[in-house]
Design a protein around this motif. Structure first.
Motif, PDB file in Angstrom:
ATOM      1  N   SER A 347      45.777  41.471  42.490  1.00  0.00           N
ATOM      2  CA  SER A 347      45.175  40.203  42.621  1.00  0.00           C
ATOM      3  C   SER A 347      44.066  39.970  44.410  1.00  0.00           C
ATOM      4  O   SER A 347      43.725  39.339  44.449  1.00  0.00           O
ATOM      5  N   GLN A 348      44.277  41.578  44.475  1.00  0.00           N
ATOM      6  CA  GLN A 348      43.448  41.381  45.622  1.00  0.00           C
ATOM      7  C   GLN A 348      42.431  42.549  45.379  1.00  0.00           C
ATOM      8  O   GLN A 348      41.687  42.713  46.386  1.00  0.00           O
ATOM      9  N   HIS A 349      42.644  43.078  44.459  1.00  0.00           N
ATOM     10  CA  HIS A 349      41.619  44.225  44.252  1.00  0.00           C
ATOM     11  C   HIS A 349      40.553  43.547  43.514  1.00  0.00           C
ATOM     12  O   HIS A 349      40.409  42.992  42.514  1.00  0.00           O
ATOM     13  N   CYS A 350      39.586  43.948  43.618  1.00  0.00           N
ATOM     14  CA  CYS A 350      37.664  43.423  43.163  1.00  0.00           C
ATOM     15  C   CYS A 350      37.560  43.988  41.616  1.00  0.00           C
ATOM     16  O   CYS A 350      37.271  45.483  41.318  1.00  0.00           O
ATOM     17  N   PRO A 351      37.415  43.756  40.687  1.00  0.00           N
ATOM     18  CA  PRO A 351      37.244  44.829  39.405  1.00  0.00           C
ATOM     19  C   PRO A 351      35.627  45.318  39.957  1.00  0.00           C
ATOM     20  O   PRO A 351      35.536  46.171  38.232  1.00  0.00           O
ATOM     21  N   LEU A 352      34.997  44.852  39.862  1.00  0.00           N
ATOM     22  CA  LEU A 352      33.255  45.141  39.706  1.00  0.00           C
ATOM     23  C   LEU A 352      33.280  46.372  40.679  1.00  0.00           C
ATOM     24  O   LEU A 352      32.873  47.325  40.365  1.00  0.00           O
ATOM     25  N   CYS A 353      33.924  46.139  42.362  1.00  0.00           N
ATOM     26  CA  CYS A 353      33.395  47.024  43.275  1.00  0.00           C
ATOM     27  C   CYS A 353      34.183  48.109  43.795  1.00  0.00           C
ATOM     28  O   CYS A 353      34.287  48.315  44.098  1.00  0.00           O
ATOM     29  N   HIS A 355      36.615  47.327  45.603  1.00  0.00           N
ATOM     30  CA  HIS A 355      36.814  46.239  47.001  1.00  0.00           C
ATOM     31  C   HIS A 355      38.565  45.702  47.142  1.00  0.00           C
ATOM     32  O   HIS A 355      38.341  45.088  46.180  1.00  0.00           O
ATOM     33  N   THR A 356      39.386  46.014  47.496  1.00  0.00           N
ATOM     34  CA  THR A 356      40.745  45.843  47.782  1.00  0.00           C
ATOM     35  C   THR A 356      40.679  44.926  49.560  1.00  0.00           C
ATOM     36  O   THR A 356      40.901  46.105  49.972  1.00  0.00           O
ATOM     37  N   GLU A 357      41.476  44.120  49.471  1.00  0.00           N
ATOM     38  CA  GLU A 357      41.346  43.125  50.593  1.00  0.00           C
ATOM     39  C   GLU A 357      42.516  41.881  50.459  1.00  0.00           C
ATOM     40  O   GLU A 357      41.826  41.068  49.684  1.00  0.00           O
ATOM     41  N   ARG A 358      42.998  42.131  51.276  1.00  0.00           N
ATOM     42  CA  ARG A 358      43.873  40.164  51.327  1.00  0.00           C
ATOM     43  C   ARG A 358      43.318  39.607  51.484  1.00  0.00           C
ATOM     44  O   ARG A 358      42.852  38.296  50.981  1.00  0.00           O
ATOM     45  N   ALA A 359      42.321  39.087  51.881  1.00  0.00           N
ATOM     46  CA  ALA A 359      41.095  37.983  52.388  1.00  0.00           C
ATOM     47  C   ALA A 359      40.264  37.710  51.149  1.00  0.00           C
ATOM     48  O   ALA A 359      39.484  36.660  50.728  1.00  0.00           O
ATOM     49  N   ASN A 360      40.185  38.685  50.611  1.00  0.00           N
ATOM     50  CA  ASN A 360      39.918  38.209  48.809  1.00  0.00           C
ATOM     51  C   ASN A 360      40.028  37.586  48.221  1.00  0.00           C
ATOM     52  O   ASN A 360      39.745  36.856  47.046  1.00  0.00           O
ATOM     53  N   ARG A 361      41.821  37.247  48.030  1.00  0.00           N
ATOM     54  CA  ARG A 361      41.687  35.537  47.921  1.00  0.00           C
ATOM     55  C   ARG A 361      42.450  35.266  48.648  1.00  0.00           C
ATOM     56  O   ARG A 361      43.529  35.100  49.502  1.00  0.00           O
ATOM     57  N   PRO A 362      41.908  34.007  49.665  1.00  0.00           N
ATOM     58  CA  PRO A 362      41.825  32.667  50.154  1.00  0.00           C
ATOM     59  C   PRO A 362      42.667  32.196  49.330  1.00  0.00           C
ATOM     60  O   PRO A 362      43.152  31.648  51.208  1.00  0.00           O
ATOM     61  N   ASN A 363      43.261  31.847  48.775  1.00  0.00           N
ATOM     62  CA  ASN A 363      44.420  31.170  48.309  1.00  0.00           C
ATOM     63  C   ASN A 363      45.410  31.362  47.136  1.00  0.00           C
ATOM     64  O   ASN A 363      44.813  32.258  46.166  1.00  0.00           O
ATOM     65  N   ARG A 364      45.682  31.124  46.530  1.00  0.00           N
ATOM     66  CA  ARG A 364      46.801  30.885  45.460  1.00  0.00           C
ATOM     67  C   ARG A 364      45.637  31.066  44.327  1.00  0.00           C
ATOM     68  O   ARG A 364      46.012  31.840  43.411  1.00  0.00           O
ATOM     69  N   ASP A 365      44.451  29.883  43.858  1.00  0.00           N
ATOM     70  CA  ASP A 365      44.043  30.155  42.370  1.00  0.00           C
ATOM     71  C   ASP A 365      42.927  31.077  42.660  1.00  0.00           C
ATOM     72  O   ASP A 365      42.239  30.472  41.133  1.00  0.00           O
TER      73      ASP A 365
END
Length: 404
Positions: A347-353, A355-365
């Motif tokens: 849920s934090q990994h970008c399938p395009l580039c 990049h994995t970061e917790r901030a990639n998911r600012p909220n649950r949805d």
């Protein structure tokens, strides 16, 4: 295409047909005299199983094998009036129970070494309920499908013409595919036989792509195709059930305890029904489009994931594994390959580039990549990541061995 191939971690071949083991439940309709014989038999074999379990635990701890238990207890069980096959099944049930216990301890399902739950489980013999199910084979249980009756061994001798009933679909499966052992079960005042059936599966297809499935609580399942199975109505139903449970518990009476047990079973049936519907839809889409199915590997998720106090009951009570099991066996029956992949950071990994970061998911949805700006529903992105990891697993399986 004569040899086996591996797709999404599953061996595929167009020449081999493998049987899928499923169970069919039929309801017995015994007379009062037959009920008495069945009750006496079930109590007798479970009392014998407890005696074997205690003696085996004292002699071998958790490591008693079938051979060791048989040498100690087979003759004694025969002297107690159990038939030869019944005695063998009692011993095997006990040995299997300890095998399961050792496996749960080894896999950490009962907690870490030294935990209270683990120590308690390993410090006492396995116990069998008075009405626990007992196993029968074809020597002590025979079927008359045309008459819809069974002949079954009891401690009072062979009991014939015990009638049974079931749905037409289940009875057809029983007639066509029953193999091996069956279990006699007493539940909620009714008698059942649970029969094992070997149903031939369809030859596995060669998938052109995969469907990633992300499992959750608010959204029970979300696929990489953006199909979403919301859990809103289910969560509302479960909150209502929890409220009623609190009201009933406050009464603290025996009838309240019986009612709580009844409501718990109803809730479990409701959850199983929802999981069946989701699994059926996911497998149908995969079969129609010629794709495989990829799931997150969620073993031990309740120990790995920390949630807020108000979410603990919700997380611990929803049967994630049940949904995975339903998808797996339904997929196997129709020849759809399936694999489980690593669930970390889906849920934090970008399938395009990448990049994995917790901030990639600012909220649950919502998912929003901090590097490339890709945005979308978080559960759909997780499903896409699950699908992509299955692709990687498929490529890895088919890479040539560098060692030759």
């Amino acid at each position: 295409m004569n040899g086996p191939r591996r797709h999404f971690g599953v061996t595929w071949t167009n020449a081999m047909v493998i049987d899928v083991k499923i169970v069919v439940q039929v309801k017995l309709q015994p007379t009062p005299e037959q009920v008495s014989a069945l009750e006496t038999t079930l109590h007798a074999v479970n009392k014998a199983a407890n005696d074997v379990s205690r003696a085996g635990f004292d002699a071998h701890g958790l490591k008693g094998s079938v051979k060791q238990l048989r040498s100690l207890h087979y003759a004694r069980l025969k002297d107690r009036g159990l038939g030869a096959q019944a005695a063998q099944h009692v011993i095997k049930r006990v040995a299997d129970a300890y095998t399961t216990l050792r496996g749960n301890i080894r896999n950490g399902n009962l907690g870490k070494p030294g935990s209270k739950r683990r120590v308690k489980a390993a410090s006492k013999p396995v116990e069998f309920r008075e009405n626990a199910a007992h196993t029968y084979d074809d020597r002590c249980l025979s079927w008359r499908y045309d008459m819809r009756t069974v002949s079954i061994w009891t401690v009072h001798g062979r009991m014939r013409n015990v009638t049974f009933t079931g749905s037409e679909r289940d009875l057809k499966t029983l007639v066509d595919h029953r193999q091996g052992e069956s279990d006699l079960l007493f539940r909620d005042g009714k008698w059942f036989i649970i029969a094992t059936c070997d149903v031939p599966e369809e030859p596995q297809c060669e998938p052109v792509e995969g469907i990633g499935v992300d499992r959750g609580i608010n959204n029970l399942a979300t696929t990489s195709d953006a199909a979403n199975y919301s859990g809103r109505r289910l969560n509302r139903y479960r909150r209502w059930q929890a409220k009623k449970k609190t009201e009933i518990q406050a009464k603290n009476t025996r009838s309240a305890a019986r009612l709580l047990k009844k409501r718990a079973k109803r809730e479990a049936r409701h959850a199983a029904h929802m999981n069946h519907k989701i699994a059926k839809d996911v497998v149908a889409v995969a079969q129609r489009t010629g794709r495989g199915i990829a799931l997150e590997e969620l073993g031990g998720i309740r120990e790995r994931v920390t949630v807020r106090r108000d979410q603990r009951a919700t997380q611990s009570s929803w049967p994630f594994a049940q949904l995975g099991d339903y998808i797996a066996y339904k997929a196997q029956r129709v020849g759809v390959p399936m694999i489980e992949v690593d669930a970390h950071y889906t849920s934090q990994h970008c399938p395009l580039c990448g990049h994995t970061e917790r901030a990639n998911r600012p909220n649950r949805d919502v998912f929003s990549c901090r590097r490339c700006g890709l945005a979308g529903p978080a559960d759909v992105v997780a499903g896409v990541n699950v699908r992509d990891r299955a692709r990687s697993a498929w490529v890895f399986v088919n890479m040539p061995d560098p060692t030759g």
